[in-house]
Design a protein around this motif. Structure first.
Motif, PDB file in Angstrom:
ATOM      1  N   GLU A 103      31.257  32.751  10.391  1.00  0.00           N
ATOM      2  CA  GLU A 103      32.437  33.492   9.909  1.00  0.00           C
ATOM      3  C   GLU A 103      32.715  34.515  10.834  1.00  0.00           C
ATOM      4  N   ARG A 157      34.989  33.463  13.594  1.00  0.00           N
ATOM      5  CA  ARG A 157      36.504  33.142  13.120  1.00  0.00           C
ATOM      6  C   ARG A 157      36.955  31.784  13.624  1.00  0.00           C
ATOM      7  N   THR A 203      31.355  26.451   4.036  1.00  0.00           N
ATOM      8  CA  THR A 203      32.106  27.096   5.036  1.00  0.00           C
ATOM      9  C   THR A 203      33.578  26.588   4.935  1.00  0.00           C
ATOM     10  N   LEU A 217      35.739  30.020   4.066  1.00  0.00           N
ATOM     11  CA  LEU A 217      36.782  30.374   5.184  1.00  0.00           C
ATOM     12  C   LEU A 217      38.064  29.604   5.176  1.00  0.00           C
TER      13      LEU A 217
END
Length: 343
Positions: free
Chosen positions: A225, A228, A247, A251
């Motif tokens: 993360e 990004r 993930t 995210l």
């Protein structure tokens, strides 16, 4: 290793990348076994563009002479240093770096190059600090218990103001890599530990993750993360999809599945696998979860085209290769062997 006198009168050693293109840096799966009684920490050379405006579109071409980097004043030590802090229980090093940046500066950032580590004795223990470059994307500095002032300065100004020689070495390593102008990154992930092939009688694509593999997939969230990612893809086997799922969920990224991204694509031809890789990585930061044959095959081809030699091509379960590109040109790589907490 280079020996320095840095913090106080302590002897300090560094393992930092000071060269440009062809940079390869690594964090092994057992860093706690590499040092005597280690205390781990993570930090960053935090930087922003000349106009002070944050961006999350890859580094792009920014002259290192015009970049501004952050140095922080710690009132407890009355020194000027780089944002960094100790690993908390249950954290991996990449996760620590992002948390410490936020806690010490109030800023959100995107991780870039892994610069390497410095280590030095503190009492009877060994302090080991891993550093990344990190670009600011949002936030404002807020004075806190650890940091009472943050200054944005040039690399040369930072070298004058920083209290320790070791930090000067860290910023020079960052300067050489940021000058390359990376504008695209790929997080190339091998799936987590799955049930053994020998004991699985059904379709191999349906072979599930073991308990350790599920834990690896959960910890991958904090490993990834900080970079990004804007796009997330997976090969077709269930063990790849299940590795990517936490993930994807945490995210809020759509998970795109493409069989050509796995060993199936590589077995068809290297061109098929490479085409799929390029199609899945057009974003400034992309993540792919794949398998143990296709990953080293694709990386070896990209590295050969860029005339980069990789002496030790390891692809452990749940490992991440971070590939740094300028356009289609591979500039360098980082290898994170495990997302599991540093012990």
């Amino acid at each position: 290793m280079i020996s320095h006198t840095g913090i106080g009168d302590l002897s300090t050693s560094l393992a930092l990348s000071h060269h440009g293109k062809g940079h390869i840096s690594r964090i092994g799966s057992g860093p706690a076994q590499e040092f005597a009684r280690p205390t781990f920490a993570s930090g960053a050379v935090l930087w922003r563009r000349p106009d002070g405006q944050p961006a999350n579109k890859g580094e792009g071409r920014v002259d290192a002479e015009r970049m501004e980097i952050a140095i922080v004043h710690r009132p407890h030590y009355d020194d000027w240093s780089l944002p960094k802090g100790k690993v908390d229980p249950g954290e991996n090093l990449a996760g620590t770096a992002i948390r410490e940046i936020k806690e010490e500066t109030g800023l959100d950032a995107t991780l870039g190059w892994l610069l390497g580590y410095v280590h030095y004795p503190v009492g009877s223990r060994t302090k080991v600090v891993y550093y990344w470059t990190a670009e600011v994307v949002s936030g404002n500095f807020e004075e806190n218990n650890e940091v009472d002032e943050l200054r944005w300065v040039s690399f040369d100004e930072a070298a004058e103001l920083l209290s320790y020689d070791v930090d000067r070495d860290v910023i020079r390593a960052a300067e050489s890599l940021l000058a390359l102008g990376c504008n695209r990154r790929v997080l190339y992930v091998r799936h987590g530990k799955a049930h053994d092939r020998q004991g699985w009688a059904g379709d191999d694509n349906l072979r599930p993750l073991k308990k350790k593999g599920r834990r690896q997939s959960e910890m991958l969230v904090s490993q990834l993360e900080g970079y990004r990612p804007l796009n997330l893809s997976s090969a077709a086997p269930e063990r790849c999809i299940h590795t990517a799922t936490p993930t994807s969920q945490d995210l809020e990224l759509e998970l795109k599945v493409d069989a050509r991204l796995g060993d199936e694509g590589w077995s068809e031809s290297s061109e098929v696998a490479l085409d799929a890789f390029h199609e899945a990585t057009t974003f400034p930061v992309s993540a792919i979860v794949a398998q143990g044959t296709v990953i080293p095959g694709v990386i070896a081809k990209l590295a050969a085209d860029a005339q980069i030699e990789i002496e030790d091509m390891r692809v452990k379960k749940s490992s991440v290769w971070v590939l740094h590109f300028k356009g289609d040109e591979l500039l360098g790589l980082d290898y994170l062997a495990s997302p599991l907490p540093v012990k």
